[in-house]
Scaffold this active site. Structure first.
Site, PDB file in Angstrom:
ATOM      1  N   HIS A 253       0.826  -1.217   0.000  1.00 55.26           N
ATOM      2  CA  HIS A 253       0.000   0.000   0.000  1.00 55.26           C
ATOM      3  C   HIS A 253       0.857   1.263   0.000  1.00 55.26           C
ATOM      4  O   HIS A 253       0.376   2.316  -0.438  1.00 55.26           O
ATOM      5  CB  HIS A 253      -1.048  -0.028   1.130  1.00 55.26           C
ATOM      6  CG  HIS A 253      -0.570   0.358   2.496  1.00 55.26           C
ATOM      7  ND1 HIS A 253      -0.171  -0.562   3.440  1.00 55.26           N
ATOM      8  CD2 HIS A 253      -0.465   1.560   3.095  1.00 55.26           C
ATOM      9  CE1 HIS A 253       0.167   0.070   4.562  1.00 55.26           C
ATOM     10  NE2 HIS A 253      -0.005   1.361   4.375  1.00 55.26           N
TER      11      HIS A 253
ATOM     12  N   ASP B 263       0.352  -7.587   1.784  1.00 56.28           N
ATOM     13  CA  ASP B 263       0.748  -6.169   1.771  1.00 56.28           C
ATOM     14  C   ASP B 263       2.276  -6.077   1.793  1.00 56.28           C
ATOM     15  O   ASP B 263       2.881  -5.695   2.797  1.00 56.28           O
ATOM     16  CB  ASP B 263       0.121  -5.452   2.965  1.00 56.28           C
ATOM     17  CG  ASP B 263       0.220  -3.943   2.857  1.00 56.28           C
ATOM     18  OD1 ASP B 263       0.630  -3.438   1.801  1.00 56.28           O
ATOM     19  OD2 ASP B 263      -0.121  -3.272   3.863  1.00 56.28           O
TER      20      ASP B 263
ATOM     21  N   GLN C 111       0.497   5.925  12.010  1.00 57.55           N
ATOM     22  CA  GLN C 111       0.506   6.434  10.647  1.00 57.55           C
ATOM     23  C   GLN C 111       1.896   6.939  10.266  1.00 57.55           C
ATOM     24  O   GLN C 111       2.516   7.677  11.015  1.00 57.55           O
ATOM     25  CB  GLN C 111      -0.503   7.581  10.494  1.00 57.55           C
ATOM     26  CG  GLN C 111      -1.935   7.161  10.774  1.00 57.55           C
ATOM     27  CD  GLN C 111      -2.641   8.136  11.690  1.00 57.55           C
ATOM     28  OE1 GLN C 111      -2.091   9.118  12.133  1.00 57.55           O
ATOM     29  NE2 GLN C 111      -3.899   7.830  11.983  1.00 57.55           N
ATOM     30  N   GLY C 112       2.356   6.533   9.108  1.00 54.79           N
ATOM     31  CA  GLY C 112       3.694   6.905   8.649  1.00 54.79           C
ATOM     32  C   GLY C 112       4.733   5.824   8.909  1.00 54.79           C
ATOM     33  O   GLY C 112       5.827   5.865   8.362  1.00 54.79           O
ATOM     34  N   ASP C 113       4.390   4.877   9.766  1.00 53.02           N
ATOM     35  CA  ASP C 113       5.289   3.750  10.023  1.00 53.02           C
ATOM     36  C   ASP C 113       5.072   2.620   9.039  1.00 53.02           C
ATOM     37  O   ASP C 113       5.916   1.718   8.919  1.00 53.02           O
ATOM     38  CB  ASP C 113       5.088   3.211  11.439  1.00 53.02           C
ATOM     39  CG  ASP C 113       5.608   4.160  12.494  1.00 53.02           C
ATOM     40  OD1 ASP C 113       6.670   4.760  12.269  1.00 53.02           O
ATOM     41  OD2 ASP C 113       4.944   4.304  13.534  1.00 53.02           O
ATOM     42  N   SER C 114       3.947   2.624   8.357  1.00 53.80           N
ATOM     43  CA  SER C 114       3.645   1.574   7.388  1.00 53.80           C
ATOM     44  C   SER C 114       4.830   1.339   6.465  1.00 53.80           C
ATOM     45  O   SER C 114       5.500   2.291   6.053  1.00 53.80           O
ATOM     46  CB  SER C 114       2.451   1.982   6.519  1.00 53.80           C
ATOM     47  OG  SER C 114       1.261   1.656   7.150  1.00 53.80           O
TER      48      SER C 114
HETATM   49  C1  4AZ Z   1      -0.896   3.583   9.222  1.00 58.26           C
HETATM   50  O1  4AZ Z   1      -1.863   4.291   8.986  1.00 58.26           O
HETATM   51  C2  4AZ Z   1      -0.958   2.694  10.382  1.00 58.26           C
HETATM   52  N1  4AZ Z   1      -1.266   0.686  14.905  1.00 58.26           N
HETATM   53  C3  4AZ Z   1       0.109   1.836  10.620  1.00 58.26           C
HETATM   54  C4  4AZ Z   1       0.072   0.988  11.701  1.00 58.26           C
HETATM   55  C5  4AZ Z   1      -1.019   0.992  12.538  1.00 58.26           C
HETATM   56  C6  4AZ Z   1      -2.070   1.849  12.314  1.00 58.26           C
HETATM   57  C7  4AZ Z   1      -2.044   2.707  11.234  1.00 58.26           C
HETATM   58  C8  4AZ Z   1      -1.030   0.053  13.690  1.00 58.26           C
HETATM   59  O2  4AZ Z   1       0.120   3.616   8.514  1.00 58.26           O
END
Ligand code: 4AZ
Length: 249
Positions: A62, A108, A197-200
């Protein structure tokens, strides 16, 4: 990232606010030299990644598909996003797991081929037989440049947090779309520490092996709600053949 935390202040039995609690801590790029991040056309950090070879990084599908390939940038060797340390390179090819549709459906995972080689060392990949790395209760470390708490600010520098792996059955009880073949969960029952968010796209590590990729969750660091990661060992053979094909090693 990491860090997160949103402790809910309970009042009249419901949450009334989020307090940033320190869940993770600042980390040195020297301790995670394979940690990388993705930037958009404006240079904004929006996802994490992991160096697999001098010309390839691992990330979430993603993340790889979020922006046009020609706009994708990969930054390696840079702890603070405001610095010029390390290298920023473009992307010449994107491989996405064939079955990928959306994070909740699994698969993913993506590999980006870099337009120039980078000098950062590679992280270790699990083998398909490395089941022992996924035992519930095993302590894992997630690293990234993502938000300090849900909808909160980004730290602007690398952070790391320790989270125990959660059993597949426990995670399936929390998330109806959890799929143990393609996902693994990690987090604390009491919340307070998580990816956000942003760690994905960034790595979940056990003993220096990248066993997971930050993929999705429901908010960040809430009690009883683990983070969901791509189960990298499922893709070991795909990744090895992809790496061999493009690097010849
Ligand atoms: C994100 O939006 C996201 N707590 C990544 C990890 C988690 C939630 C959101 C897990 O990238």
């Amino acid at each position: 990232m990491i860090a997160l935390a949103g402790a809910m202040c309970a009042s009249a039995g419901h949450a009334v606010g989020m307090q940033p609690i320190v869940g993770g801590e600042s980390a040195a790029i020297d301790d995670y030299p394979y940690a990388a991040y993705l930037v958009d056309a404006r240079g904004n950090q929006y996802c994490g990644a992991t160096v697999l070879s001098s010309t390839q990084v691992l990330t979430a599908a993603h993340c790889a598909l979020a922006i046009r390939e020609s706009d994708l940038g990969v930054v390696v060797g840079r702890e603070r996003v405001a610095s010029n340390a390390g290298q920023k390179v473009g992307v010449s090819d994107v491989w996405v797991a064939p079955g990928y549709r959306d994070p909740l459906s699994g698969d993913d995972i993506a590999v980006l081929t870099l337009s120039e080689s980078v000098s950062a060392p590679a992280a270790r990949l699990p083998r398909s037989s490395d089941d022992h790395l996924y035992r519930a209760g095993t302590m894992a470390t997630v690293v990234g440049w993502g938000r300090l708490f849900e909808n909160g600010p980004k730290p602007g520098a690398l952070r790391a947090a320790d989270v125990p792996l959660v059993s597949d059955s426990e995670c399936a009880d929390v998330f109806s779309s959890f799929d143990a073949d393609t996902m693994v969960c990690a987090g604390w029952d009491e919340g307070g520490i998580d990816a956000c968010q942003g760690d994905s796209g960034g790595p979940l590590l056990v003993d220096g092996t990248v066993i997971g990729i930050v993929s999705w969750g429901d908010g960040c660091a809430e009690p009883g709600v683990p983070g969901v990661y791509t189960r990298v060992s499922t893709y070991s053979d795909d990744l090895r053949s992809d790496l061999v094909r493009s690097t010849g090693d």
